[in-house]
Design an enzyme around this catalytic site. Structure first.
Site, PDB file in Angstrom:
ATOM      1  N   GLN A  69      64.534 133.944  26.386  1.00 24.05           N
ATOM      2  CA  GLN A  69      64.035 132.587  26.530  1.00 24.05           C
ATOM      3  C   GLN A  69      65.166 131.580  26.368  1.00 24.05           C
ATOM      4  OE1 GLN A  69      60.750 132.340  27.389  1.00 24.05           O
ATOM      5  NE2 GLN A  69      61.530 130.343  27.966  1.00 24.05           N
ATOM      6  N   HIS A 104      67.926 130.499  29.197  1.00 22.19           N
ATOM      7  CA  HIS A 104      67.564 129.686  30.366  1.00 22.19           C
ATOM      8  C   HIS A 104      68.290 128.353  30.386  1.00 22.19           C
ATOM      9  CE1 HIS A 104      64.437 131.473  32.789  1.00 22.19           C
ATOM     10  NE2 HIS A 104      63.825 131.942  31.725  1.00 22.19           N
ATOM     11  N   GLU A 151      53.990 127.828  27.258  1.00 28.92           N
ATOM     12  CA  GLU A 151      54.150 128.287  28.644  1.00 28.92           C
ATOM     13  C   GLU A 151      53.952 129.810  28.715  1.00 28.92           C
ATOM     14  OE1 GLU A 151      58.164 128.083  29.965  1.00 28.92           O
ATOM     15  OE2 GLU A 151      57.650 128.234  32.101  1.00 28.92           O
ATOM     16  N   HIS A 152      54.700 130.553  27.894  1.00 22.24           N
ATOM     17  CA  HIS A 152      54.547 132.008  27.792  1.00 22.24           C
ATOM     18  C   HIS A 152      53.988 132.328  26.414  1.00 22.24           C
ATOM     19  CE1 HIS A 152      58.190 131.391  30.409  1.00 22.24           C
ATOM     20  NE2 HIS A 152      57.488 132.169  31.196  1.00 22.24           N
ATOM     21  N   ASP A 173      58.471 137.231  34.930  1.00 28.46           N
ATOM     22  CA  ASP A 173      59.423 136.354  35.606  1.00 28.46           C
ATOM     23  C   ASP A 173      59.815 136.876  36.978  1.00 28.46           C
ATOM     24  OD1 ASP A 173      59.545 134.475  33.622  1.00 28.46           O
ATOM     25  OD2 ASP A 173      61.331 135.292  32.660  1.00 28.46           O
ATOM     26  N   HIS A 209      19.752 104.584  50.295  1.00 33.24           N
ATOM     27  CA  HIS A 209      19.783 106.019  50.015  1.00 33.24           C
ATOM     28  C   HIS A 209      18.378 106.605  50.086  1.00 33.24           C
ATOM     29  CE1 HIS A 209      23.863 105.198  48.799  1.00 33.24           C
ATOM     30  NE2 HIS A 209      24.076 106.437  48.422  1.00 33.24           N
TER      31      HIS A 209
END
Lengths: 416, 416
Positions: free
Chosen positions: A246, A249, A313-314, A347, A406
């Site tokens: 992680q 990145h 996120e993960h 990934d 209507h």
């Protein structure tokens, strides 16, 4: 370096502040709107230091790219493509379902692919062929006929090969806010798209946010992150490896380990120190580790509650009974169950998508999938009998709201 | 009054310009952010000319509201609620599906309701109890535990009753941009929500757009519209009634009839003139008709193509073979098939939703449904065997992208 972490205000801290670049990005958008291709080439010269004659990547270039790429990597991309396609095929809805819910009243939903989408694939110093697959394949599986893909120049050969394998229909060598503006507003060369997906830096994100009333986007994206829930049965070396993956990145990446076992947290720290010694990208990793760490939970339900506030996120579940935990945990972009499921698999090649909401956006957004590339239209078919069954209710409520026309549109049909 | 219509630039013309109110709305947002409830009550006094002690609508008030409402109307609301619930129940996804796509590789999707949502129901001069049902029921069916609902004061009794019937969990008497800002940012009384849905005027829309990076919204909403495809078999009085129903909503409403039969277009005009003579809300209708009209298509496929460019909020198919046409037509918010299916039915009681994308936004957005109130998390579970099957591809691609830690997170597990 691996310490207890204060996760209060997580969401706010993780949401990058785009306000510092808004002015610059608005200028880029205005230039693209005014000068089209001319601005596009000019901005590319300015920011990427590359002089292009056209942003178009021609089919011949893609063919040549195949020559330049290691055959083993082409095979790996094809294998990943097959797995990603297989999983995304499973997500497809029926194009039309209808059910007669009472005599003469048939209701349903028609699902239809978007007409034209744009995939943004970051690049520049690094290349992300996997992101080409992750953005274009769900669109292709959904049935989107026009898939255009932009990536910053020079655009390496593997990325071009990935565009071909993924089924991209138009390839452009253009990056940053100018790419987003071109796809949103159109230039002489790039016709505007209906939706833009894919990750990017703060300029890309700012452009997506600023153009959001003119083009739909997937979701705001920020630096990558992982939340791990682990108990005493977890292998600290697996967790440490996931944390380092992680961290490599981006200096802004973050990892949070929530554990009921202080011993595990400590052993993960030792493993990180050991592995870091031989890790490439060490400088990036150390910066990312400075906003990472662990939280000790007093119980499993507290661990769930703490992770719920993060909505990572993960989300990795490294506990004795991960399947039970799966039904308890809160929102997350993508969930990795058990010891043999590193995030790296998702990934690249397990088949799931890696374009995911960060910074707590998983509380309201879903990772990229086939649904992102479809619209749903509700459908109704009434017969004379069906209209008669619900007509009284419609007339009563319409008149209560003062919408006499209507009510009349029902009455004119009931009169026959 | 009912003439041939130029539909070029439709999307752009229909998208109301919010720029004129952005400054005022930003001020309102800032006030709510700074002063919370105090600002809320102050703005309500200023804009609604009503002095409140609290924005909260208490359960006793809802009980009293039942006393004040015609029993027949309560029954009609209950009947509508049952039908809307029934259709939205059909939209639900399984909360978890998993499939072993190859030995040791199990993938799937977990669907989970949002935690807390806000429904905005316009009001003021008119009351829209039906919009309470349309915004809150999909949330309740999705399983959202906290559903808060804001409507401008005074908030009539029928709207309060609708909140109770729909299953709203918190009711507030507050409207306009200040309601949106309160739900997005929170005040002492109103805790912030994760997503805001529901229609509103230009101030409400501007507030939703400005706060979109802090709270998710359904989609930008504008004045209502209908597209009708009709052939020589259509009944001009039905079409005229649908056009008038559309027109009575709002001076900015619009109707477009696309027909292959000039005679039908003309007869619709005569019917409109005849019906208009006795129509209430005539002034509104006449203004709406000024931006409505017909287009003559040379063929059925041209009719489809013309309507595709509009992607109307409501699409009515009044042709001899409407089911065949259903599979040919482009994006639309909600589709009404055949002569006995007036839009008014979907507005109130067939069961479909009436909160729909307008102004061409149906090209990328879906009408409100259960999916709007859920997130999807992709799920993966690998065994040792599964990891071994895809490990080589992951390692190869990770290293090609320079992400060595990703490759290592696979290797550390394969070493066992």
């Amino acid at each position: 370096m691996w310490n207890q972490l204060d996760i209060s205000g997580w969401k706010e801290r993780r949401r990058g502040d785009i306000s510092g670049v808004l002015g610059a990005v608005r200028d880029i958008i205005d230039l693209i709107e005014r000068d089209g291709d001319l601005a596009l080439l000019d901005l590319t010269k300015r920011f990427d230091r590359i002089e292009l004659e056209t942003p178009v990547i021609f089919p011949e270039e893609v063919e040549e790219a195949y020559e330049e790429v290691d055959e083993r990597l082409v095979e790996a991309l094809c294998e990943a493509e097959a797995r990603i396609t297989r999983f995304h095929e499973l997500q497809k809805s029926r194009s039309l379902w209808l059910e007669e819910v009472e005599p003469g009243v048939t209701l349903g939903v028609r699902t239809r692919p978007l007409d034209r989408v744009g995939c943004y694939v970051p690049g520049g110093r690094a290349a992300y062929p996997s992101t080409v697959l992750m953005t274009a394949i769900p669109a292709r599986v959904a049935g989107v006929p026009e898939i255009c893909c932009c990536t910053p120049p020079p655009a390496d050969s593997l990325t071009l090969v990935a565009m071909d394998i993924a089924g991209v229909t138009e390839c452009y060598r253009v990056g940053g806010a100018q790419a987003i503006a071109s796809m949103a507003l159109g230039t002489e060369t790039i016709r505007p798209v209906d939706k833009i997906v894919g990750p990017g830096n703060v300029y890309v994100t700012a452009a997506k946010m600023l153009l959001r009333d003119q083009v739909e986007i997937d979701f705001p994206a920020g630096p990558s992150e992982i939340g791990i829930i682990a108990d005493m049965t977890a292998d600290p070396s697996y967790i440490a490896a996931d944390v380092l993956a992680q961290a490599e990145h981006d200096p802004h990446s973050a990892s949070v380990l929530v554990t009921t076992d202080a011993g595990v947290a400590e052993r993960v720290g030792s493993e990180i120190a050991r592995m870091l010694a031989s890790a490439p990208r060490r400088e990036i990793i150390e910066q990312a580790l400075s906003q990472s760490g662990y939280v000790i939970a007093s119980s499993r339900s507290e661990a769930v509650r703490l992770m719920e506030a993060i909505a990572p996120e993960h989300l990795s579940l490294q506990v004795a009974d991960p399947m039970a935990l799966l039904s308890e945990v809160g929102h997350a972009g993508s969930i990795f169950v058990g010891p043999y499921t590193p995030v790296a698999c998702g990934d690249y090649a397990s088949g799931t998508n890696h374009v995911l909401p960060t910074a707590g956006y998983a509380k309201v957004h879903s990772g990229l999938d086939v649904q992102h590339f479809c619209t749903r239209s509700q459908v109704q078919i009434l017969t004379e009998e069906g209209l008669s069954a619900i007509g009284d209710v419609v007339e009563a409520l319409a008149e209560a709201e003062g919408l006499y026309g209507h009510a009349e549109s029902v009455r004119v049909r009931r009169r026959g």
